[in-house]
Design a protein around this motif. Structure first.
Motif, PDB file in Angstrom:
ATOM      1  N   LEU A   6      20.990  34.109  56.673  1.00 38.88           N
ATOM      2  CA  LEU A   6      21.412  34.151  55.273  1.00 38.88           C
ATOM      3  C   LEU A   6      22.936  34.193  55.175  1.00 38.88           C
ATOM      4  CD1 LEU A   6      20.481  34.350  52.316  1.00 38.88           C
ATOM      5  CD2 LEU A   6      20.507  36.825  52.584  1.00 38.88           C
ATOM      6  N   THR A   7      23.563  34.959  56.047  1.00 38.75           N
ATOM      7  CA  THR A   7      25.025  35.033  56.079  1.00 38.75           C
ATOM      8  C   THR A   7      25.626  33.666  56.390  1.00 38.75           C
ATOM      9  OG1 THR A   7      24.917  37.327  56.815  1.00 38.75           O
ATOM     10  CG2 THR A   7      26.989  36.178  57.180  1.00 38.75           C
ATOM     11  N   PHE A   8      25.040  32.965  57.356  1.00 39.31           N
ATOM     12  CA  PHE A   8      25.528  31.636  57.719  1.00 39.31           C
ATOM     13  C   PHE A   8      25.417  30.678  56.533  1.00 39.31           C
ATOM     14  CE2 PHE A   8      24.441  27.332  59.111  1.00 39.31           C
ATOM     15  CZ  PHE A   8      25.620  26.984  59.756  1.00 39.31           C
ATOM     16  N   TRP A   9      24.279  30.674  55.862  1.00 41.46           N
ATOM     17  CA  TRP A   9      24.078  29.752  54.744  1.00 41.46           C
ATOM     18  C   TRP A   9      24.951  30.117  53.550  1.00 41.46           C
ATOM     19  CZ3 TRP A   9      22.818  25.162  55.624  1.00 41.46           C
ATOM     20  CH2 TRP A   9      21.930  24.851  56.651  1.00 41.46           C
ATOM     21  N   TRP A  10      25.234  31.404  53.366  1.00 41.07           N
ATOM     22  CA  TRP A  10      26.144  31.806  52.306  1.00 41.07           C
ATOM     23  C   TRP A  10      27.555  31.285  52.603  1.00 41.07           C
ATOM     24  CZ3 TRP A  10      26.872  33.030  47.577  1.00 41.07           C
ATOM     25  CH2 TRP A  10      28.020  33.693  47.174  1.00 41.07           C
ATOM     26  N   PHE A  11      27.982  31.393  53.841  1.00 39.14           N
ATOM     27  CA  PHE A  11      29.288  30.908  54.269  1.00 39.14           C
ATOM     28  C   PHE A  11      29.395  29.390  54.072  1.00 39.14           C
ATOM     29  CE2 PHE A  11      31.793  29.234  57.912  1.00 39.14           C
ATOM     30  CZ  PHE A  11      33.037  29.686  57.520  1.00 39.14           C
ATOM     31  N   VAL A  12      28.418  28.663  54.579  1.00 35.11           N
ATOM     32  CA  VAL A  12      28.420  27.201  54.460  1.00 35.11           C
ATOM     33  C   VAL A  12      28.307  26.785  52.990  1.00 35.11           C
ATOM     34  CG1 VAL A  12      27.104  25.114  55.017  1.00 35.11           C
ATOM     35  CG2 VAL A  12      27.535  26.820  56.777  1.00 35.11           C
ATOM     36  N   GLY A  13      27.495  27.512  52.230  1.00 34.16           N
ATOM     37  CA  GLY A  13      27.310  27.196  50.814  1.00 34.16           C
ATOM     38  C   GLY A  13      28.589  27.344  50.009  1.00 34.16           C
ATOM     39  N   THR A  14      29.367  28.384  50.287  1.00 33.52           N
ATOM     40  CA  THR A  14      30.622  28.559  49.553  1.00 33.52           C
ATOM     41  C   THR A  14      31.609  27.442  49.878  1.00 33.52           C
ATOM     42  OG1 THR A  14      31.462  30.078  51.243  1.00 33.52           O
ATOM     43  CG2 THR A  14      30.426  31.065  49.300  1.00 33.52           C
ATOM     44  N   LEU A  15      31.630  27.013  51.133  1.00 36.40           N
ATOM     45  CA  LEU A  15      32.513  25.898  51.498  1.00 36.40           C
ATOM     46  C   LEU A  15      32.054  24.603  50.840  1.00 36.40           C
ATOM     47  CD1 LEU A  15      33.101  26.656  55.285  1.00 36.40           C
ATOM     48  CD2 LEU A  15      34.658  27.079  53.392  1.00 36.40           C
ATOM     49  N   ALA A  16      30.735  24.386  50.768  1.00 38.48           N
ATOM     50  CA  ALA A  16      30.200  23.186  50.121  1.00 38.48           C
ATOM     51  C   ALA A  16      30.500  23.195  48.619  1.00 38.48           C
ATOM     52  CB  ALA A  16      28.696  23.085  50.365  1.00 38.48           C
ATOM     53  N   VAL A  17      30.365  24.343  47.992  1.00 40.26           N
ATOM     54  CA  VAL A  17      30.679  24.446  46.559  1.00 40.26           C
ATOM     55  C   VAL A  17      32.163  24.174  46.329  1.00 40.26           C
ATOM     56  CG1 VAL A  17      30.841  26.073  44.631  1.00 40.26           C
ATOM     57  CG2 VAL A  17      28.741  25.922  45.960  1.00 40.26           C
ATOM     58  N   ALA A  18      33.018  24.632  47.241  1.00 41.47           N
ATOM     59  CA  ALA A  18      34.457  24.355  47.115  1.00 41.47           C
ATOM     60  C   ALA A  18      34.724  22.854  47.178  1.00 41.47           C
ATOM     61  CB  ALA A  18      35.232  25.077  48.217  1.00 41.47           C
ATOM     62  N   LEU A  19      34.020  22.159  48.070  1.00 39.09           N
ATOM     63  CA  LEU A  19      34.180  20.705  48.152  1.00 39.09           C
ATOM     64  C   LEU A  19      33.688  20.029  46.881  1.00 39.09           C
ATOM     65  CD1 LEU A  19      33.126  19.998  51.847  1.00 39.09           C
ATOM     66  CD2 LEU A  19      35.421  19.886  50.868  1.00 39.09           C
ATOM     67  N   LEU A  20      32.589  20.527  46.332  1.00 40.14           N
ATOM     68  CA  LEU A  20      32.067  19.943  45.096  1.00 40.14           C
ATOM     69  C   LEU A  20      32.988  20.220  43.909  1.00 40.14           C
ATOM     70  CD1 LEU A  20      28.251  20.680  45.463  1.00 40.14           C
ATOM     71  CD2 LEU A  20      29.427  18.495  45.730  1.00 40.14           C
ATOM     72  N   LEU A  21      33.558  21.422  43.858  1.00 36.20           N
ATOM     73  CA  LEU A  21      34.497  21.739  42.775  1.00 36.20           C
ATOM     74  C   LEU A  21      35.742  20.866  42.840  1.00 36.20           C
ATOM     75  CD1 LEU A  21      34.307  25.627  42.610  1.00 36.20           C
ATOM     76  CD2 LEU A  21      33.621  24.012  40.831  1.00 36.20           C
ATOM     77  N   MET A  22      36.096  20.451  44.045  1.00 41.57           N
ATOM     78  CA  MET A  22      37.235  19.568  44.219  1.00 41.57           C
ATOM     79  C   MET A  22      36.968  18.211  43.562  1.00 41.57           C
ATOM     80  SD  MET A  22      38.819  18.290  47.821  1.00 41.57           S
ATOM     81  CE  MET A  22      37.433  17.202  48.078  1.00 41.57           C
ATOM     82  N   LEU A  23      35.694  17.827  43.489  1.00 44.39           N
ATOM     83  CA  LEU A  23      35.331  16.515  42.942  1.00 44.39           C
ATOM     84  C   LEU A  23      35.165  16.512  41.433  1.00 44.39           C
ATOM     85  CD1 LEU A  23      32.696  15.394  45.588  1.00 44.39           C
ATOM     86  CD2 LEU A  23      35.072  14.676  45.385  1.00 44.39           C
ATOM     87  N   VAL A  24      35.164  17.683  40.802  1.00 43.86           N
ATOM     88  CA  VAL A  24      34.978  17.749  39.356  1.00 43.86           C
ATOM     89  C   VAL A  24      36.135  17.027  38.673  1.00 43.86           C
ATOM     90  CG1 VAL A  24      34.907  19.304  37.366  1.00 43.86           C
ATOM     91  CG2 VAL A  24      33.676  19.890  39.455  1.00 43.86           C
ATOM     92  N   PRO A  25      35.809  16.015  37.866  1.00 38.89           N
ATOM     93  CA  PRO A  25      36.894  15.278  37.216  1.00 38.89           C
ATOM     94  C   PRO A  25      37.482  16.075  36.050  1.00 38.89           C
ATOM     95  CG  PRO A  25      34.782  14.389  36.546  1.00 38.89           C
ATOM     96  CD  PRO A  25      34.497  15.455  37.567  1.00 38.89           C
ATOM     97  N   LEU A  26      38.777  15.961  35.905  1.00 45.85           N
ATOM     98  CA  LEU A  26      39.489  16.569  34.785  1.00 45.85           C
ATOM     99  C   LEU A  26      40.169  15.453  34.004  1.00 45.85           C
ATOM    100  CD1 LEU A  26      41.237  19.677  36.401  1.00 45.85           C
ATOM    101  CD2 LEU A  26      39.231  19.660  34.942  1.00 45.85           C
ATOM    102  N   PRO A  27      40.472  15.700  32.742  1.00 43.23           N
ATOM    103  CA  PRO A  27      41.267  14.699  32.013  1.00 43.23           C
ATOM    104  C   PRO A  27      42.594  14.464  32.726  1.00 43.23           C
ATOM    105  CG  PRO A  27      40.413  16.368  30.517  1.00 43.23           C
ATOM    106  CD  PRO A  27      40.076  16.815  31.909  1.00 43.23           C
ATOM    107  N   HIS A  28      43.101  13.270  32.596  1.00 45.26           N
ATOM    108  CA  HIS A  28      44.319  12.894  33.313  1.00 45.26           C
ATOM    109  C   HIS A  28      45.475  13.857  33.039  1.00 45.26           C
ATOM    110  CE1 HIS A  28      47.019  10.348  35.520  1.00 45.26           C
ATOM    111  NE2 HIS A  28      47.840  10.270  34.472  1.00 45.26           N
TER     112      HIS A  28
END
Length: 162
Positions: A6-28
């Motif tokens: 569970l600790t491993f998946w929490w760690f990997v999950g937070t990194l994956a969410v960070a990558l996904l948040l990086m892709l969120v488009p914002l207005p120019h």
């Protein structure tokens, strides 16, 4: 599921969410204010788990994934995250015990250093000098740091993870 898994998946999950948040488009207009999520989450884990989980190899892999997802020069973010992780791990014992306002200033210094590194890499790639507003992102990221740190720390404690 075991606690370690569970600790491993929490760690990997937070990194994956960070990558996904990086892709969120914002207005120019707001693009310059976009936080550098992978760096913030990597900094959190570097401070909280140290060299047990966060290594320069992990920073490099996370950076390559960021490069591939954002379509920038391959290795650009990998270099930036490696430098960031190295500095954070080097001064981890001091940074962990700073009060939150000092830790936020240290994170700001790390992110401004990251911007300088990005400026150098892009200058070598032949890109023009970015506008002054380009420097806003480290300040927005640093302003979000206390909230992100407390949120991740609270969730980690609620799940009773190491």
């Amino acid at each position: 599921m075991s606690r370690q898994r569970l600790t491993f998946w929490w760690f990997v999950g937070t990194l994956a969410v960070a990558l996904l948040l990086m892709l969120v488009p914002l207005p120019h207009v707001l693009d310059a204010f976009k936080p550098y999520w992978p760096a913030l989450v990597l900094l959190y884990w570097a401070l909280e788990s140290g060299e047990q989980r966060v290594t320069l190899g992990l920073a490099f892999v996370l950076g390559i994934c960021s490069d591939l997802l954002s379509g920038v020069l391959l290795g650009e973010q990998a270099l930036r995250l490696c430098v960031l992780a190295f500095i954070a791990l080097r001064f981890r014992s001091r940074l962990r015990f700073f009060p939150m306002w000092q830790q936020t200033l240290a994170v700001l210094a790390l992110l401004v250093n990251d911007r300088f590194l990005l400026l150098i890499v892009r200058a070598f790639a032949g890109e023009s000098t970015p506008p002054a507003l380009w420097w806003a992102s480290p300040f927005v990221s640093a302003a979000l740091w206390p909230f992100l740190f407390l949120l991740l720390d609270d969730l980690r404690m609620r799940l009773r993870l190491q």
